[in-house]
Design a protein around this motif. Structure first.
Motif, PDB file in Angstrom:
ATOM      1  N   ASP A  36       0.843  -1.208   0.000  1.00  0.00           N
ATOM      2  CA  ASP A  36       0.000   0.000   0.000  1.00  0.00           C
ATOM      3  C   ASP A  36       0.877   1.256   0.000  1.00  0.00           C
ATOM      4  OD1 ASP A  36      -2.323   1.610   0.144  1.00  0.00           O
ATOM      5  OD2 ASP A  36      -2.227   1.658   2.340  1.00  0.00           O
ATOM      6  N   ASP A 101       0.890   6.769   4.120  1.00  0.00           N
ATOM      7  CA  ASP A 101       0.595   5.477   4.775  1.00  0.00           C
ATOM      8  C   ASP A 101       1.344   5.272   6.091  1.00  0.00           C
ATOM      9  OD1 ASP A 101      -0.897   3.040   4.625  1.00  0.00           O
ATOM     10  OD2 ASP A 101       0.937   1.964   4.112  1.00  0.00           O
ATOM     11  N   HIS A 127      -4.340   6.623   6.190  1.00  0.00           N
ATOM     12  CA  HIS A 127      -5.632   6.054   6.601  1.00  0.00           C
ATOM     13  C   HIS A 127      -5.559   5.393   7.977  1.00  0.00           C
ATOM     14  CE1 HIS A 127      -4.889   1.614   5.596  1.00  0.00           C
ATOM     15  NE2 HIS A 127      -3.764   2.227   5.304  1.00  0.00           N
ATOM     16  N   HIS A 128      -4.440   5.527   8.684  1.00  0.00           N
ATOM     17  CA  HIS A 128      -4.361   4.946  10.032  1.00  0.00           C
ATOM     18  C   HIS A 128      -5.094   5.849  11.026  1.00  0.00           C
ATOM     19  CE1 HIS A 128      -0.928   3.007   8.037  1.00  0.00           C
ATOM     20  NE2 HIS A 128      -1.145   2.013   8.865  1.00  0.00           N
ATOM     21  N   THR A 152      -4.307   3.563   1.828  1.00  0.00           N
ATOM     22  CA  THR A 152      -3.907   4.895   1.363  1.00  0.00           C
ATOM     23  C   THR A 152      -4.176   5.004  -0.143  1.00  0.00           C
ATOM     24  OG1 THR A 152      -2.269   5.063   3.104  1.00  0.00           O
ATOM     25  CG2 THR A 152      -1.979   6.517   1.227  1.00  0.00           C
ATOM     26  N   ASP A 180      -4.210  -3.926   1.083  1.00  0.00           N
ATOM     27  CA  ASP A 180      -4.649  -3.462   2.397  1.00  0.00           C
ATOM     28  C   ASP A 180      -6.108  -3.800   2.699  1.00  0.00           C
ATOM     29  OD1 ASP A 180      -2.359  -2.513   3.514  1.00  0.00           O
ATOM     30  OD2 ASP A 180      -3.116  -0.496   3.895  1.00  0.00           O
TER      31      ASP A 180
HETATM   32 MN   LIG Z   1      -1.885   1.133   4.389  1.00  0.00          MN
END
Ligand SMILES: [Mn+2]
Length: 341
Positions: A36, A101, A127-128, A152, A180
């Motif tokens: 990702d 990411d 996106h975390h 991401t 992912d």
């Molecule tokens: Mn990721």
């Protein structure tokens, strides 16, 4: 995020750079970059070229401490070039730094100081969930963090108009998105919307799955067999926590433990003088118990002042410490969380 906001943020950042003939950009992934991260970086590099007039930006992708096994495989299949190293004096010269990411600044080590001290414009695309905490990334000028996104690559796909996404860009983004989202196993409606955009741009799900297929080499096979020999397990509240000590292939071994039926698999050991712990759980375990491995791992890493995190069913940590102590702590915490449920 409306569909073009990411593009608008980048265009705005480019405007602030003024009327340069050519600007320079660094794209950082998290350390030991996965598909990702590398696909997001590779696609972004091409999108930046398409957003600017010739000769376009000079962009370098940096994967601190290299890439994971699958990260290497995917970047060579898709022609994503990256470097593990950057000279310290090259960083302040940069116009733009983009971090993709990466759920925690510490995952940029050994380069986190270079990034925080650089006067460049800085953008985080992630996106975390850990990145959405306001304190987490004070060093960035702009942040696009969508914690509901499964990758991401999904954030990037939905952040640009369809016409900008060429077949080559789509091939990268689809590989990262499939990786992912566990081959769409945890896809949401926006994951599917992004996947459809990429397929309409000429990319194929079957071809991307082939790029992501991992054929373990002999040393990994032996590593997995050794890990199976050393397997130990415990039960708490009807759940099975399996663990094994191994010096490499931690992610693969943790996944293997879940594949054979454990609710949580933990692989730990020492690599290059540093402890690594990797944990995986089944989706069912997460749904049933609400126990999130990213926060469990963060609890352990915070306790020992190390770096750790990840996602709800896949997380890892590393640092200078006895690996078995870290694994013991994680198992104890998981058991007490389970018994509280
Ligand atoms: Mn990721």
């Amino acid at each position: 995020m409306n569909s073009e906001r990411l593009q608008d943020v980048i265009l705005h950042q480019l405007q602030t750079l003024g009327d340069k003939d050519q600007f320079t950009c660094l794209i950082f992934t998290h350390r030991q970059a996965d598909p990702d991260a590398l696909c997001a970086a590779g696609a972004l590099k091409l999108l930046l070229e398409n957003l600017t007039r010739p000769p376009g930006p000079k962009t370098t992708i940096i994967a601190p401490q290299g890439a994971s096994v699958l990260g290497k495989q995917v970047s060579s299949a898709l022609g994503i070039e990256y470097s593990e190293e950057i000279k310290k004096d090259a960083v302040p010269e940069m116009d733009l730094i983009i971090v993709v990411d990466t759920g925690d600044p510490k995952l940029l080590e050994p380069f986190v100081g270079y990034v925080s001290e650089s006067p460049a414009r800085k953008l985080l695309i992630d996106h975390h969930a850990s990145s959405s905490v306001p304190e987490a990334w004070k060093m960035m000028s702009d942040r696009i963090v969508i914690p509901n996104s499964t990758s991401t690559c999904e954030v990037i796909t939905l952040g640009f108009p369809h016409e900008m996404i060429t077949k080559k860009i789509a091939d990268m983004l689809l590989a990262g998105l499939l990786f992912d989202s566990q081959h769409l196993g945890i896809a949401t409606s926006s994951t599917l919307e992004a996947a459809l955009t990429l397929v309409n741009a000429g990319s194929e799900i079957s071809a991307s799955k082939r790029i992501l297929r991992h054929e373990p080499d002999r040393s990994e096979v032996i590593g997995r067999i050794k890990a199976a020999q050393r397997l130990r397990y415990e039960e708490a509240a009807g759940k099975v926590i399996a663990r094994s000590e191994i010096s490499s292939y931690h992610a693969a071994v943790a996944r293997m433990l879940v594949e054979i039926g454990a609710d949580v698999g933990i692989a730990y050991g020492e690599t290059n003088g540093e402890a690594r712990v990797s944990a995986r759980s089944s989706q069912y375990f997460f749904k049933d118990t609400g126990i999130d491995l990213a926060s469990e791992m963060k609890k352990v890493s915070d306790y020992f002042n190390l770096v750790g995190g990840g996602h709800s069913t896949a997380a890892s940590l590393s640092g200078k410490m006895d690996a078995s102590v870290l694994a013991d702590r994680l198992v104890q915490n998981l058991k007490s969380s389970l018994l509280k449920k």
